[in-house]
Design a protein around this motif. Structure first.
Motif, mmCIF file in Angstrom:
data_model
loop_
_atom_site.group_PDB
_atom_site.id
_atom_site.type_symbol
_atom_site.label_atom_id
_atom_site.label_comp_id
_atom_site.label_asym_id
_atom_site.label_seq_id
_atom_site.Cartn_x
_atom_site.Cartn_y
_atom_site.Cartn_z
ATOM 1 N N CYS A 54 0.809 -1.225 0.000
ATOM 2 C CA CYS A 54 0.000 0.000 0.000
ATOM 3 C C CYS A 54 0.841 1.272 0.000
ATOM 4 O O CYS A 54 0.424 2.291 -0.521
ATOM 5 C CB CYS A 54 -0.921 -0.004 1.210
ATOM 6 S SG CYS A 54 -0.042 0.228 2.772
ATOM 7 N N ALA A 55 1.998 1.226 0.629
ATOM 8 C CA ALA A 55 2.880 2.390 0.812
ATOM 9 C C ALA A 55 2.250 3.484 1.674
ATOM 10 O O ALA A 55 2.707 4.624 1.680
ATOM 11 C CB ALA A 55 3.329 2.970 -0.529
ATOM 12 N N CYS A 59 -1.280 -1.874 4.858
ATOM 13 C CA CYS A 59 -1.234 -3.326 4.579
ATOM 14 C C CYS A 59 -0.339 -4.081 5.559
ATOM 15 O O CYS A 59 -0.487 -5.283 5.734
ATOM 16 C CB CYS A 59 -0.788 -3.574 3.142
ATOM 17 S SG CYS A 59 0.977 -3.255 2.852
ATOM 18 N N GLY A 60 0.605 -3.396 6.175
ATOM 19 C CA GLY A 60 1.473 -4.045 7.163
ATOM 20 C C GLY A 60 2.570 -4.913 6.573
ATOM 21 O O GLY A 60 3.175 -5.713 7.279
ATOM 22 N N ASP A 62 5.579 -3.999 5.062
ATOM 23 C CA ASP A 62 6.974 -3.558 4.975
ATOM 24 C C ASP A 62 7.603 -3.251 6.335
ATOM 25 O O ASP A 62 8.357 -2.293 6.493
ATOM 26 C CB ASP A 62 7.117 -2.360 4.028
ATOM 27 C CG ASP A 62 6.355 -1.136 4.508
ATOM 28 O OD1 ASP A 62 5.419 -1.308 5.307
ATOM 29 O OD2 ASP A 62 6.689 -0.021 4.079
ATOM 30 N N CYS A 74 7.334 2.492 4.967
ATOM 31 C CA CYS A 74 6.505 3.494 4.280
ATOM 32 C C CYS A 74 6.045 4.606 5.208
ATOM 33 O O CYS A 74 5.471 5.594 4.755
ATOM 34 C CB CYS A 74 5.310 2.822 3.610
ATOM 35 S SG CYS A 74 4.126 2.126 4.777
#
Ligand code: SF4
Ligand code: F3S
Ligand code: FES
Length: 234
Positions: A54-55, A59-60, A62, A74
């Motif tokens: 998602c950046a 979304c979790g 990264d 992000c």
């Protein structure tokens, strides 16, 4: 500004052991660490591997260790680091698949073990299972979890024993234990009263510090411990 990036690299299929690659990149103070990783991947080394989707902190995917702390790449701005030296490494306690990508399966197995879904076998009412504002507020904080694993992989108890279910799974359990519509709270408390359950938590607070959603993780764990000790879900 000029930023010195040092990135953990490891491909278990070809490398005997991990190493670090260094890159100098031009960055804006409001760039995110994810922007820098994308730049390195696009301009210096297309084999650099990391997860992202998602950046935007939703979304979790990264979660990584940035200058020694678990963060979402992000959401981490260069200026917030307060230095031009940035060290990026995979989160700890899970096997590295490649570079910054870890195998999340043990994490999700712990998550699944606490029955992280609404359980209620009673016949549903005509319209909906009503809940008061106060009842909804009881578990509001733990609904915010995005399963990034920043908490569990920053927990020394989890590093010491990866069979510990970990703070993220307890947060997921909390979200349903204290939901007035759910009927499986006692079962979840039984699961978490296990030798690898809540009592592996020694109130170290790394989880709360690491959570990008600012969930009061340690408080939620304390509430689950209290429910086990008193036998009361309130
Ligand atoms: Fe990530 Fe916070 Fe959920 Fe832990 S509780 S998985 S740190 S969002
Ligand atoms: Fe670990 Fe958080 Fe407890 S860091 S020991 S789960 S308070
Ligand atoms: Fe989705 Fe960072 S890319 S949370």
């Amino acid at each position: 500004m000029q930023v010195k990036l040092k990135i953990f690299r490891y491909n278990p299929e070809v490398d005997k052991k991990p190493h670090y690659d260094k890159y100098e990149v031009e960055a804006d103070p409001t760039d995110r660490v994810l922007d820098l990783l994308e730049y390195v991947k696009g301009n210096f080394d297309g084999t650099l591997s990391f997860r992202r989707s998602c950046a935007h902190g939703i979304c979790g995917s990264d979660a990584m260790r940035i200058n020694g702390r678990n963060r979402l790449a992000c959401k981490m701005l260069v200026k917030e680091l307060g230095t031009d030296k940035i060290l990026v490494e995979p989160i700890l306690g899970l096997p590295v698949i490649k570079d910054l990508i870890v195998d999340m399966e043990p994490f999700f197995a712990n998550y699944r073990s606490v029955l992280p879904y609404l359980i209620n076998d009673e016949p549903p009412p005509k319209k909906e299972r009503l809940q008061s504002i106060e009842e909804r507020e009881r578990f509001d904080d733990t609904t915010k979890c995005i399963l990034c694993a920043c908490c569990t992989t920053s927990c020394p108890s989890y590093w010491a024993n990866e069979q510990y279910v970990g703070p993220a799974a307890i947060v997921a359990a909390h979200r349903f234990i204290f939901d007035s519509r759910d009927r499986a709270g006692a079962e979840r408390l039984r699961i978490l009263n296990d030798q690898f359950g809540v009592y592996r938590c020694h109130t170290i607070f790394n989880c709360t510090e690491a959570c990008p959603r600012e969930i009061q993780v340690t408080k939620a764990i304390g509430e689950v411990k209290r429910a086990i000790a008193t036998g009361k879900i309130e």
